[in-house]
Design a protein around this motif. Structure first.
Motif: not given
Length: 95
Positions: A78-91
């Motif tokens: 869950f943490i890993t997937e959430s981090l990926e969503v955050y990174r994509r959104t930030k980018q």
């Protein structure tokens, strides 16, 4: 130890609560917090496990509290997937 106070306060635990968790007298735990007595290795590990933080965080060697080994596999996913969503959104918004 400054971090003991911070962690205990964030979890709304009393010194009495922590002394019971560690199996020591309340006065002994109070001495841990004010630095007049040092915790043994087993107690340090017990505190780190209880609060799910690393020993480096307790010793103020890092400001990053997460101790990844204290999380279950599904929590890590869950943490890993959430981090990926955050990174994509930030980018998307800041690139």
């Amino acid at each position: 130890m400054k971090r003991l106070v911070e962690l205990r306060s964030k979890q709304n635990k009393t010194k009495e609560d922590m002394s019971k968790i560690l199996g020591v007298a309340r006065s002994t735990y109070a001495m841990y917090e004010n630095g007049s007595r040092e915790m043994d290795y087993k107690s340090l590990v017990k505190v780190a496990d209880y609060f799910r933080v690393s020993l480096d965080y307790l010793f103020e060697r890092t400001d990053f509290p997460i101790h990844i080994e204290s999380y279950s596999r599904d929590e890590i996913e869950f943490i890993t997937e959430s981090l990926e969503v955050y990174r994509r959104t930030k980018q998307k918004f800041f690139s």
